[in-house]
Design a protein around this motif. Structure first.
Motif, PDB file in Angstrom:
ATOM      1  N   TYR A 189      10.674   5.133 -11.194  1.00  0.00           N
ATOM      2  CA  TYR A 189      10.126   4.463 -12.373  1.00  0.00           C
ATOM      3  C   TYR A 189      10.114   5.450 -13.527  1.00  0.00           C
ATOM      4  O   TYR A 189       9.610   6.565 -13.387  1.00  0.00           O
ATOM      5  CB  TYR A 189       8.701   3.964 -12.104  1.00  0.00           C
ATOM      6  CG  TYR A 189       8.631   2.811 -11.136  1.00  0.00           C
ATOM      7  CD1 TYR A 189       9.000   1.527 -11.536  1.00  0.00           C
ATOM      8  CD2 TYR A 189       8.191   3.002  -9.838  1.00  0.00           C
ATOM      9  CE1 TYR A 189       8.924   0.454 -10.654  1.00  0.00           C
ATOM     10  CE2 TYR A 189       8.110   1.927  -8.954  1.00  0.00           C
ATOM     11  CZ  TYR A 189       8.478   0.669  -9.371  1.00  0.00           C
ATOM     12  OH  TYR A 189       8.396  -0.399  -8.500  1.00  0.00           O
ATOM     13  N   VAL A 214       8.383   8.680 -11.620  1.00  0.00           N
ATOM     14  CA  VAL A 214       7.800   8.559 -10.273  1.00  0.00           C
ATOM     15  C   VAL A 214       8.883   8.100  -9.303  1.00  0.00           C
ATOM     16  O   VAL A 214       9.484   7.045  -9.477  1.00  0.00           O
ATOM     17  CB  VAL A 214       6.663   7.509 -10.268  1.00  0.00           C
ATOM     18  CG1 VAL A 214       6.081   7.352  -8.863  1.00  0.00           C
ATOM     19  CG2 VAL A 214       5.582   7.877 -11.263  1.00  0.00           C
ATOM     20  N   ALA A 257       9.402   6.370  -6.410  1.00  0.00           N
ATOM     21  CA  ALA A 257       8.634   5.464  -5.545  1.00  0.00           C
ATOM     22  C   ALA A 257       9.316   5.264  -4.194  1.00  0.00           C
ATOM     23  O   ALA A 257       8.654   5.049  -3.185  1.00  0.00           O
ATOM     24  CB  ALA A 257       8.450   4.126  -6.239  1.00  0.00           C
ATOM     25  N   PRO A 308       0.203   4.491   3.207  1.00  0.00           N
ATOM     26  CA  PRO A 308      -0.921   4.585   2.280  1.00  0.00           C
ATOM     27  C   PRO A 308      -0.615   3.992   0.908  1.00  0.00           C
ATOM     28  O   PRO A 308       0.545   3.712   0.583  1.00  0.00           O
ATOM     29  CB  PRO A 308      -1.182   6.085   2.182  1.00  0.00           C
ATOM     30  CG  PRO A 308       0.009   6.772   2.744  1.00  0.00           C
ATOM     31  CD  PRO A 308       0.736   5.797   3.601  1.00  0.00           C
ATOM     32  N   SER A 309      -1.661   3.815   0.128  1.00  0.00           N
ATOM     33  CA  SER A 309      -1.512   3.321  -1.230  1.00  0.00           C
ATOM     34  C   SER A 309      -0.565   4.231  -2.023  1.00  0.00           C
ATOM     35  O   SER A 309      -0.674   5.453  -1.949  1.00  0.00           O
ATOM     36  CB  SER A 309      -2.897   3.286  -1.879  1.00  0.00           C
ATOM     37  OG  SER A 309      -2.787   2.740  -3.155  1.00  0.00           O
ATOM     38  N   GLY A 310       0.376   3.623  -2.726  1.00  0.00           N
ATOM     39  CA  GLY A 310       1.304   4.401  -3.539  1.00  0.00           C
ATOM     40  C   GLY A 310       2.510   4.932  -2.789  1.00  0.00           C
ATOM     41  O   GLY A 310       3.341   5.658  -3.351  1.00  0.00           O
ATOM     42  N   SER A 311       2.649   4.561  -1.498  1.00  0.00           N
ATOM     43  CA  SER A 311       3.758   5.117  -0.704  1.00  0.00           C
ATOM     44  C   SER A 311       5.091   4.422  -0.972  1.00  0.00           C
ATOM     45  O   SER A 311       6.132   4.897  -0.533  1.00  0.00           O
ATOM     46  CB  SER A 311       3.423   5.044   0.790  1.00  0.00           C
ATOM     47  OG  SER A 311       3.097   3.724   1.169  1.00  0.00           O
ATOM     48  N   GLY A 312       5.048   3.287  -1.683  1.00  0.00           N
ATOM     49  CA  GLY A 312       6.302   2.631  -2.050  1.00  0.00           C
ATOM     50  C   GLY A 312       6.548   1.306  -1.342  1.00  0.00           C
ATOM     51  O   GLY A 312       7.643   0.743  -1.419  1.00  0.00           O
ATOM     52  N   LYS A 313       5.510   0.763  -0.683  1.00  0.00           N
ATOM     53  CA  LYS A 313       5.675  -0.463   0.094  1.00  0.00           C
ATOM     54  C   LYS A 313       6.058  -1.650  -0.786  1.00  0.00           C
ATOM     55  O   LYS A 313       7.013  -2.364  -0.487  1.00  0.00           O
ATOM     56  CB  LYS A 313       4.373  -0.802   0.838  1.00  0.00           C
ATOM     57  CG  LYS A 313       3.880   0.307   1.751  1.00  0.00           C
ATOM     58  CD  LYS A 313       2.610  -0.080   2.483  1.00  0.00           C
ATOM     59  CE  LYS A 313       1.410  -0.367   1.592  1.00  0.00           C
ATOM     60  NZ  LYS A 313       0.921   0.824   0.854  1.00  0.00           N
ATOM     61  N   SER A 314       5.291  -1.869  -1.860  1.00  0.00           N
ATOM     62  CA  SER A 314       5.596  -3.016  -2.731  1.00  0.00           C
ATOM     63  C   SER A 314       6.952  -2.844  -3.394  1.00  0.00           C
ATOM     64  O   SER A 314       7.721  -3.810  -3.525  1.00  0.00           O
ATOM     65  CB  SER A 314       4.519  -3.183  -3.803  1.00  0.00           C
ATOM     66  OG  SER A 314       3.288  -3.494  -3.211  1.00  0.00           O
ATOM     67  N   THR A 315       7.244  -1.618  -3.786  1.00  0.00           N
ATOM     68  CA  THR A 315       8.547  -1.344  -4.401  1.00  0.00           C
ATOM     69  C   THR A 315       9.677  -1.747  -3.445  1.00  0.00           C
ATOM     70  O   THR A 315      10.627  -2.429  -3.840  1.00  0.00           O
ATOM     71  CB  THR A 315       8.657   0.154  -4.752  1.00  0.00           C
ATOM     72  OG1 THR A 315       7.591   0.487  -5.640  1.00  0.00           O
ATOM     73  CG2 THR A 315       9.985   0.472  -5.402  1.00  0.00           C
ATOM     74  N   GLU A 367       0.837  -7.490   1.300  1.00  0.00           N
ATOM     75  CA  GLU A 367      -0.612  -7.478   1.563  1.00  0.00           C
ATOM     76  C   GLU A 367      -1.160  -8.903   1.699  1.00  0.00           C
ATOM     77  O   GLU A 367      -2.124  -9.267   1.013  1.00  0.00           O
ATOM     78  CB  GLU A 367      -1.362  -6.753   0.427  1.00  0.00           C
ATOM     79  CG  GLU A 367      -0.936  -5.319   0.194  1.00  0.00           C
ATOM     80  CD  GLU A 367      -1.549  -4.331   1.192  1.00  0.00           C
ATOM     81  OE1 GLU A 367      -2.299  -4.752   2.098  1.00  0.00           O
ATOM     82  OE2 GLU A 367      -1.249  -3.139   1.060  1.00  0.00           O
TER      83      GLU A 367
HETATM   84  P1  ATP Z   1      -0.431  -0.068  -2.682  1.00  0.00           P
HETATM   85  O1  ATP Z   1      -0.770   0.051  -1.208  1.00  0.00           O
HETATM   86  O2  ATP Z   1      -1.486   0.537  -3.533  1.00  0.00           O
HETATM   87  O3  ATP Z   1      -0.053  -1.446  -3.080  1.00  0.00           O
HETATM   88  P2  ATP Z   1       2.388   0.677  -2.545  1.00  0.00           P
HETATM   89  O4  ATP Z   1       2.695   1.391  -1.270  1.00  0.00           O
HETATM   90  O5  ATP Z   1       2.707  -0.767  -2.613  1.00  0.00           O
HETATM   91  O6  ATP Z   1       0.847   0.903  -2.907  1.00  0.00           O
HETATM   92  P3  ATP Z   1       4.071   0.920  -4.879  1.00  0.00           P
HETATM   93  O7  ATP Z   1       3.370  -0.113  -5.668  1.00  0.00           O
HETATM   94  O8  ATP Z   1       5.404   0.586  -4.342  1.00  0.00           O
HETATM   95  O9  ATP Z   1       3.140   1.470  -3.686  1.00  0.00           O
HETATM   96  O10 ATP Z   1       4.161   2.220  -5.791  1.00  0.00           O
HETATM   97  C1  ATP Z   1       4.854   3.394  -5.403  1.00  0.00           C
HETATM   98  C2  ATP Z   1       4.751   4.400  -6.544  1.00  0.00           C
HETATM   99  O11 ATP Z   1       5.442   3.906  -7.686  1.00  0.00           O
HETATM  100  C3  ATP Z   1       3.325   4.680  -6.990  1.00  0.00           C
HETATM  101  O12 ATP Z   1       3.220   6.037  -7.314  1.00  0.00           O
HETATM  102  C4  ATP Z   1       3.179   3.808  -8.215  1.00  0.00           C
HETATM  103  O13 ATP Z   1       2.248   4.355  -9.116  1.00  0.00           O
HETATM  104  C5  ATP Z   1       4.575   3.795  -8.797  1.00  0.00           C
HETATM  105  N1  ATP Z   1       4.876   2.542  -9.503  1.00  0.00           N
HETATM  106  C6  ATP Z   1       4.876   1.312  -8.963  1.00  0.00           C
HETATM  107  N2  ATP Z   1       5.225   0.376  -9.861  1.00  0.00           N
HETATM  108  C7  ATP Z   1       5.418   1.044 -11.028  1.00  0.00           C
HETATM  109  C8  ATP Z   1       5.799   0.649 -12.355  1.00  0.00           C
HETATM  110  N3  ATP Z   1       6.061  -0.627 -12.648  1.00  0.00           N
HETATM  111  N4  ATP Z   1       5.908   1.627 -13.291  1.00  0.00           N
HETATM  112  C9  ATP Z   1       5.672   2.913 -12.996  1.00  0.00           C
HETATM  113  N5  ATP Z   1       5.318   3.348 -11.778  1.00  0.00           N
HETATM  114  C10 ATP Z   1       5.195   2.435 -10.795  1.00  0.00           C
END
Ligand code: ATP
Ligand code: MG
Length: 224
Positions: free
Chosen positions: A11, A18, A20, A39-46, A165
């Motif tokens: 990103y 970042v 991701a 964990p939170s922020g590990s990149g799952k949603s991405t 989630e």
């Molecule tokens: P969570 O459990 O909190 O939902 P996650 O595992 O789904 O977390 P992601 O949402 O994929 O994590 O984010 C992975 C990394 O990318 C994080 O550091 C997040 O801050 C960053 N990130 C996600 N979306 C964006 C965006 N649109 N712009 C900038 N950074 C982003």
């Protein structure tokens, strides 16, 4: 089947942004039941968004069968999104003014397709919401709303359900019920179901368990 090939998502600026997701590759054969934990922020949603064609990778790609979805034209990509992919989100994303029934068939209306009454009946019966179809989202519990959202994701008969989630907003009991229903979607309707969650307990329900950390796969276990 779906192939994830060297998927990277940064990103912002490539140098300072970042990272991701970092060079992730794996295969998803048809009809698997998979959890992705981390964990939170590990990149799952991405990862889930890239699997669903709703975000663009920095590099690498995703194949649905022979088709590289990130080289397709917009028309074909939206076809794949409509026909092959169903999304389930943490906050259900139902339309508050529409009844459960109207929410469920909305994807068909948008596509100007007919409702397959038998399939609809089977879905709502399997999900246990037959007696809730005339209710508005505000008249249903969180667990019931999530069932409606799962029915909506199934209505187009997609190959894969991508769930971000899905239990994140539910108490333990309703959360467990929703996971059991996603398992049914896999077993009864033969769907590939991918559940992204930070809750390691959810992984106990799935045959295949992928763990990610800092944008990389750290384990990928399959149990029979
Ligand atoms: P969570 O459990 O909190 O939902 P996650 O595992 O789904 O977390 P992601 O949402 O994929 O994590 O984010 C992975 C990394 O990318 C994080 O550091 C997040 O801050 C960053 N990130 C996600 N979306 C964006 C965006 N649109 N712009 C900038 N950074 C982003
Ligand atoms: Mg997330």
């Amino acid at each position: 089947n779906i192939s994830v090939k060297n998927l990277t998502k940064v990103y912002g600026n490539t140098e300072y942004g970042v990272r991701a997701l970092n060079n992730v590759s794996f295969e998803i054969p048809d009809k698997q039941f998979i959890s992705v934990t981390g964990p939170s922020g590990s990149g799952k949603s991405t990862l889930l968004h890239l699997l669903g064609g709703i975000e663009t990778p920095t590099s690498g790609t995703v194949f649905y069968g022979e088709e590289d979805i990130y080289t397709l034209d917009d028309k074909r990509l939206s076809e794949i999104r409509c026909k092959k992919i169903g999304f389930v989100f943490q906050f259900y994303n139902l339309i508050p003014e529409l009844t459960a029934h109207e929410n469920i068939i909305l994807p068909l209306l948008i596509d100007k397709k007919k409702v397959d009454k038998d399939y609809l009946d089977e879905i709502v019966k399997t999900l246990g919401i037959s007696d809730r179809l005339k209710h508005l989202p505000s008249q249903m519990s969180g667990g019931q709303q999530q069932r409606v959202a799962i029915a909506r994701a199934l209505i187009n008969n997609p190959e894969v359900l991508l769930c971000d989630e899905p239990t994140g907003n539910l108490d333990t009991k309703s959360g467990t019920e929703v996971i059991e229903l996603l398992k049914k979607a896999h077993e009864v309707f033969g769907k590939t179901v991918i559940i992204v969650t930070h809750d390691p307990k959810v992984a106990d329900y799935t045959k295949r368990r992928i763990q990610i950390s800092d944008g990389e796969i750290i384990s990928d276990d399959f149990r029979h």
